[in-house]
Write a protein that holds these residues in place. Structure first.
Motif, PDB file in Angstrom:
ATOM      1  N   LEU A   1       2.340  19.881   6.549  1.00  0.00           N
ATOM      2  CA  LEU A   1       1.927  20.323   7.881  1.00  0.00           C
ATOM      3  C   LEU A   1       2.463  21.715   8.198  1.00  0.00           C
ATOM      4  N   ALA A   2       3.658  22.043   7.701  1.00  0.00           N
ATOM      5  CA  ALA A   2       4.219  23.371   7.916  1.00  0.00           C
ATOM      6  C   ALA A   2       3.368  24.438   7.225  1.00  0.00           C
ATOM      7  N   GLU A   3       2.776  24.089   6.080  1.00  0.00           N
ATOM      8  CA  GLU A   3       1.886  25.010   5.371  1.00  0.00           C
ATOM      9  C   GLU A   3       0.587  25.212   6.128  1.00  0.00           C
ATOM     10  N   ASP A   4       0.017  24.107   6.645  1.00  0.00           N
ATOM     11  CA  ASP A   4      -1.263  24.160   7.347  1.00  0.00           C
ATOM     12  C   ASP A   4      -1.355  22.959   8.281  1.00  0.00           C
ATOM     13  N   ALA A   5      -1.096  23.186   9.550  1.00  0.00           N
ATOM     14  CA  ALA A   5      -1.075  22.100  10.535  1.00  0.00           C
ATOM     15  C   ALA A   5      -2.462  21.626  10.923  1.00  0.00           C
ATOM     16  N   THR A   6      -3.512  22.267  10.400  1.00  0.00           N
ATOM     17  CA  THR A   6      -4.868  21.848  10.740  1.00  0.00           C
ATOM     18  C   THR A   6      -5.391  20.753   9.814  1.00  0.00           C
ATOM     19  N   GLN A   7      -4.618  20.393   8.794  1.00  0.00           N
ATOM     20  CA  GLN A   7      -5.065  19.366   7.858  1.00  0.00           C
ATOM     21  C   GLN A   7      -5.212  18.021   8.566  1.00  0.00           C
ATOM     22  N   SER A   8      -6.240  17.313   8.219  1.00  0.00           N
ATOM     23  CA  SER A   8      -6.451  15.985   8.798  1.00  0.00           C
ATOM     24  C   SER A   8      -5.515  14.972   8.155  1.00  0.00           C
ATOM     25  N   ALA A   9      -5.333  13.856   8.838  1.00  0.00           N
ATOM     26  CA  ALA A   9      -4.509  12.781   8.276  1.00  0.00           C
ATOM     27  C   ALA A   9      -5.118  12.272   6.972  1.00  0.00           C
ATOM     28  N   GLY A  10      -6.431  12.271   6.887  1.00  0.00           N
ATOM     29  CA  GLY A  10      -7.095  11.842   5.656  1.00  0.00           C
ATOM     30  C   GLY A  10      -6.780  12.771   4.496  1.00  0.00           C
ATOM     31  N   ALA A  11      -6.856  14.085   4.742  1.00  0.00           N
ATOM     32  CA  ALA A  11      -6.566  15.066   3.694  1.00  0.00           C
ATOM     33  C   ALA A  11      -5.099  14.991   3.285  1.00  0.00           C
ATOM     34  N   LEU A  12      -4.223  14.836   4.271  1.00  0.00           N
ATOM     35  CA  LEU A  12      -2.800  14.708   3.961  1.00  0.00           C
ATOM     36  C   LEU A  12      -2.533  13.444   3.160  1.00  0.00           C
ATOM     37  N   GLY A  13      -3.171  12.364   3.554  1.00  0.00           N
ATOM     38  CA  GLY A  13      -3.007  11.104   2.831  1.00  0.00           C
ATOM     39  C   GLY A  13      -3.450  11.214   1.386  1.00  0.00           C
ATOM     40  N   ARG A  14      -4.621  11.820   1.170  1.00  0.00           N
ATOM     41  CA  ARG A  14      -5.112  11.987  -0.208  1.00  0.00           C
ATOM     42  C   ARG A  14      -4.135  12.837  -1.016  1.00  0.00           C
ATOM     43  N   ARG A  15      -3.612  13.869  -0.416  1.00  0.00           N
ATOM     44  CA  ARG A  15      -2.676  14.767  -1.102  1.00  0.00           C
ATOM     45  C   ARG A  15      -1.388  14.045  -1.492  1.00  0.00           C
ATOM     46  N   LEU A  16      -0.949  13.090  -0.657  1.00  0.00           N
ATOM     47  CA  LEU A  16       0.335  12.430  -0.881  1.00  0.00           C
ATOM     48  C   LEU A  16       0.215  10.988  -1.365  1.00  0.00           C
ATOM     49  N   GLY A  17      -1.012  10.546  -1.640  1.00  0.00           N
ATOM     50  CA  GLY A  17      -1.197   9.187  -2.142  1.00  0.00           C
ATOM     51  C   GLY A  17      -1.066   8.124  -1.066  1.00  0.00           C
ATOM     52  N   LEU A  18      -1.443   8.467   0.162  1.00  0.00           N
ATOM     53  CA  LEU A  18      -1.414   7.512   1.281  1.00  0.00           C
ATOM     54  C   LEU A  18      -2.819   7.305   1.803  1.00  0.00           C
ATOM     55  N   SER A  19      -3.024   6.207   2.496  1.00  0.00           N
ATOM     56  CA  SER A  19      -4.286   6.026   3.193  1.00  0.00           C
ATOM     57  C   SER A  19      -4.271   6.905   4.437  1.00  0.00           C
TER      58      SER A  19
END
Length: 152
Positions: free
Chosen positions: A15-33
């Motif tokens: 989020l510090a890199e890009d706070a506009t990322q969606s929870a879905g995109a963050l989840g995919r990036r980190l292996g979370l739903s």
């Protein structure tokens, strides 16, 4: 205080890199739903770990090519309250940050201007006329690089 695990810290870094990322995109990036990522973000927001999301503006692209850090020492602390100075200095649009500090100066200001001549105008007409201003020291920003924070 909230306990953060490695996944929480990874979410904060992302989020510090890009706070506009969606929870879905963050989840995919980190292996979370998506719901798991959203719940973790929401928990950190409710605990105050995430205090907001900010827009980063390129000042140079807007024509503000000079950034100056000012150290300001108040001349008459007894006659002028800190609140009076703070209220007056925060009304100046070119003053981006006001920090009350301990040390040689009472305040540290981050001031933006179009160029050095514009900064001189702001300094002479706005900052030096503030209540209680005594000694002022200016440091012109040459370069700035973002360094990883405590989570990096």
């Amino acid at each position: 205080m909230i306990d953060l695990d490695d996944t929480d810290r990874a979410l904060l870094r992302a989020l510090a890199e890009d706070a506009t990322q969606s929870a879905g995109a963050l989840g995919r990036r980190l292996g979370l739903s998506q719901p798991a990522a959203w719940r973790r973000i929401r928990r950190m927001e409710e605990a105050g770990v995430i205090a907001g999301r900010r827009l980063v503006v390129d000042r140079a692209a807007l024509g503000f090519g000079v950034t100056v850090f000012l150290g300001v020492k108040l001349a008459t602390k007894g006659r002028v309250s800190l609140e009076d100075f703070e209220r007056a200095v925060t009304a100046i649009p070119e003053v981006q940050v006001v920090q009350h500090v301990l040390g040689l100066f009472d305040y540290r200001l981050r001031v933006v201007a179009r160029d050095i001549a514009d900064f001189e105008r702001v300094l002479r007409r706005r900052i030096m006329t503030l209540p209680g201003v005594g000694q002022v020291e200016a440091n012109v920003l040459l370069t700035e690089e973002k360094r990883p924070g405590p989570l990096g």
